[in-house]
Design a protein around this motif. Sequence first.
Motif, PDB file in Angstrom:
ATOM      1  N   ILE A 196      -9.993 -38.471   5.774  1.00  0.00           N
ATOM      2  CA  ILE A 196      -9.014 -39.198   6.588  1.00  0.00           C
ATOM      3  C   ILE A 196      -9.645 -39.675   7.889  1.00  0.00           C
ATOM      4  O   ILE A 196      -9.400 -40.801   8.342  1.00  0.00           O
ATOM      5  N   LEU A 197     -10.467 -38.824   8.505  1.00  0.00           N
ATOM      6  CA  LEU A 197     -11.156 -39.227   9.735  1.00  0.00           C
ATOM      7  C   LEU A 197     -12.009 -40.464   9.490  1.00  0.00           C
ATOM      8  O   LEU A 197     -11.960 -41.425  10.265  1.00  0.00           O
ATOM      9  N   GLY A 198     -12.795 -40.445   8.414  1.00  0.00           N
ATOM     10  CA  GLY A 198     -13.634 -41.591   8.118  1.00  0.00           C
ATOM     11  C   GLY A 198     -12.824 -42.851   7.847  1.00  0.00           C
ATOM     12  O   GLY A 198     -13.125 -43.929   8.371  1.00  0.00           O
ATOM     13  N   LEU A 199     -11.770 -42.716   7.030  1.00  0.00           N
ATOM     14  CA  LEU A 199     -10.948 -43.881   6.695  1.00  0.00           C
ATOM     15  C   LEU A 199     -10.204 -44.415   7.917  1.00  0.00           C
ATOM     16  O   LEU A 199     -10.055 -45.634   8.079  1.00  0.00           O
ATOM     17  N   TRP A 200      -9.736 -43.515   8.786  1.00  0.00           N
ATOM     18  CA  TRP A 200      -8.991 -43.953   9.966  1.00  0.00           C
ATOM     19  C   TRP A 200      -9.904 -44.693  10.941  1.00  0.00           C
ATOM     20  O   TRP A 200      -9.547 -45.761  11.457  1.00  0.00           O
ATOM     21  N   LEU A 201     -11.100 -44.138  11.188  1.00  0.00           N
ATOM     22  CA  LEU A 201     -12.037 -44.831  12.065  1.00  0.00           C
ATOM     23  C   LEU A 201     -12.484 -46.155  11.451  1.00  0.00           C
ATOM     24  O   LEU A 201     -12.636 -47.157  12.156  1.00  0.00           O
ATOM     25  N   GLY A 202     -12.664 -46.161  10.118  1.00  0.00           N
ATOM     26  CA  GLY A 202     -12.999 -47.413   9.449  1.00  0.00           C
ATOM     27  C   GLY A 202     -11.886 -48.437   9.573  1.00  0.00           C
ATOM     28  O   GLY A 202     -12.144 -49.632   9.764  1.00  0.00           O
ATOM     29  N   ALA A 203     -10.626 -47.992   9.477  1.00  0.00           N
ATOM     30  CA  ALA A 203      -9.492 -48.901   9.614  1.00  0.00           C
ATOM     31  C   ALA A 203      -9.428 -49.499  11.015  1.00  0.00           C
ATOM     32  O   ALA A 203      -9.112 -50.688  11.184  1.00  0.00           O
ATOM     33  N   ILE A 204      -9.727 -48.687  12.034  1.00  0.00           N
ATOM     34  CA  ILE A 204      -9.734 -49.204  13.408  1.00  0.00           C
ATOM     35  C   ILE A 204     -10.779 -50.299  13.537  1.00  0.00           C
ATOM     36  O   ILE A 204     -10.522 -51.363  14.119  1.00  0.00           O
ATOM     37  N   GLY A 205     -11.967 -50.054  12.973  1.00  0.00           N
ATOM     38  CA  GLY A 205     -12.996 -51.081  13.014  1.00  0.00           C
ATOM     39  C   GLY A 205     -12.608 -52.323  12.231  1.00  0.00           C
ATOM     40  O   GLY A 205     -12.817 -53.449  12.681  1.00  0.00           O
ATOM     41  N   MET A 206     -12.009 -52.124  11.063  1.00  0.00           N
ATOM     42  CA  MET A 206     -11.645 -53.243  10.206  1.00  0.00           C
ATOM     43  C   MET A 206     -10.573 -54.118  10.841  1.00  0.00           C
ATOM     44  O   MET A 206     -10.537 -55.341  10.639  1.00  0.00           O
ATOM     45  N   LEU A 207      -9.673 -53.508  11.616  1.00  0.00           N
ATOM     46  CA  LEU A 207      -8.552 -54.246  12.193  1.00  0.00           C
ATOM     47  C   LEU A 207      -8.818 -54.745  13.606  1.00  0.00           C
ATOM     48  O   LEU A 207      -7.908 -55.272  14.262  1.00  0.00           O
ATOM     49  N   THR A 208     -10.049 -54.583  14.077  1.00  0.00           N
ATOM     50  CA  THR A 208     -10.349 -54.982  15.454  1.00  0.00           C
ATOM     51  C   THR A 208     -10.590 -56.477  15.584  1.00  0.00           C
ATOM     52  O   THR A 208     -10.437 -57.032  16.670  1.00  0.00           O
ATOM     53  N   GLY A 209     -10.973 -57.154  14.502  1.00  0.00           N
ATOM     54  CA  GLY A 209     -11.208 -58.590  14.550  1.00  0.00           C
ATOM     55  C   GLY A 209      -9.973 -59.352  14.978  1.00  0.00           C
ATOM     56  O   GLY A 209      -8.835 -58.896  14.834  1.00  0.00           O
ATOM     57  N   THR A 210     -10.184 -60.549  15.475  1.00  0.00           N
ATOM     58  CA  THR A 210      -9.100 -61.353  16.055  1.00  0.00           C
ATOM     59  C   THR A 210      -7.885 -61.527  15.154  1.00  0.00           C
ATOM     60  O   THR A 210      -6.752 -61.386  15.627  1.00  0.00           O
ATOM     61  N   PRO A 211      -8.030 -61.800  13.849  1.00  0.00           N
ATOM     62  CA  PRO A 211      -6.824 -61.984  13.023  1.00  0.00           C
ATOM     63  C   PRO A 211      -5.935 -60.746  12.954  1.00  0.00           C
ATOM     64  O   PRO A 211      -4.745 -60.846  12.689  1.00  0.00           O
ATOM     65  N   PHE A 212      -6.503 -59.563  13.188  1.00  0.00           N
ATOM     66  CA  PHE A 212      -5.735 -58.313  13.088  1.00  0.00           C
ATOM     67  C   PHE A 212      -5.773 -57.539  14.395  1.00  0.00           C
ATOM     68  O   PHE A 212      -5.648 -56.314  14.398  1.00  0.00           O
TER      69      PHE A 212
END
Length: 301
Positions: A196-212
């Motif tokens: 969960i830690l890995g997926l959550w940190l990955g989600a933060i990175g994935m959603l940081t781009g301008t569209p999200f």
Amino acid sequence: MSNQHTSDSAQPGAAAAAKLLQASDAVGDRVREAIDARTQAIVDAWMAVAVLAYSLAFALSGLGGFDGAGLIPGVVHTAGDGLNVGFLVLAGFLAAGTLTDGLTQSQRRPRRPGSKRRRFGYSMASVLPFLALLYLAFLAPTVQWPVALMIVAFTAVPVVVLAIRSAQQARLAGVHRPEPALSGLLSPTDRAVTVILGLWLGAIGMLTGTPFGVAGIVTAAAFFLAILATRTTRVGLDRLTEDWGRTQWAAFGCTYLLMLGLSVVLSRTTWDLGLVSTVGGILIAAPLVVAAFRPAPIWAV
């Protein structure tokens, strides 16, 4: 007469056995204290690297500046992007701080008088140069490279000195923890929390781009609240590190550096931010997800 002689001879034997047990306990305590000293040295060295990488990423990313220019020239995006990148950087550093704090709290050796105050002093000495970075980032952006990098170096100096002192104390202790005789998979709870830690940190990175961007901020804020809510519980990050081994720590180190690296890339790339964030988020999550299913050492002491 014979019975009395047997009783008298048994008492010295019992006393000797008790002294041997006490001596064995004392040796065991000294070994554990020495092992804890080495663990603390490793923790301090890791935090020195983490602080240096964090300060460098902060200086190179687009956080700060009223026009989104960032601290060091070369940022190509707007101030709004910088805010999203700031949450990405903070999420990684907060996770690192919580994990290392949990490992420190798990140690059994008593603190020396004044050590807590001394550590606090080192921390404050590291914070002051970082406040200078904040000031420059928001009120005097686009400073010269040498000035910004010099302040970054000053930010890391106190924690580097602390790591060196811890290493010297560990060397004086003179005891090396032997390689574990056993290893095994993490418990189901620890495995799930690591994933969960890995997926959550990955989600933060994935959603940081301008569209999200907004979703990235919300996900990061939820992560901060989750860390606070689960602290000292069975699923808290501060509890998780007691069962982690080198593989899991190395995986988190990769994740941490990838998060900071993504913050810099997002601030300075001319590529599509959604694509960069997606690839970056997958790379951030992968090390911890894989490490969750790798064996960890089982220590006897």
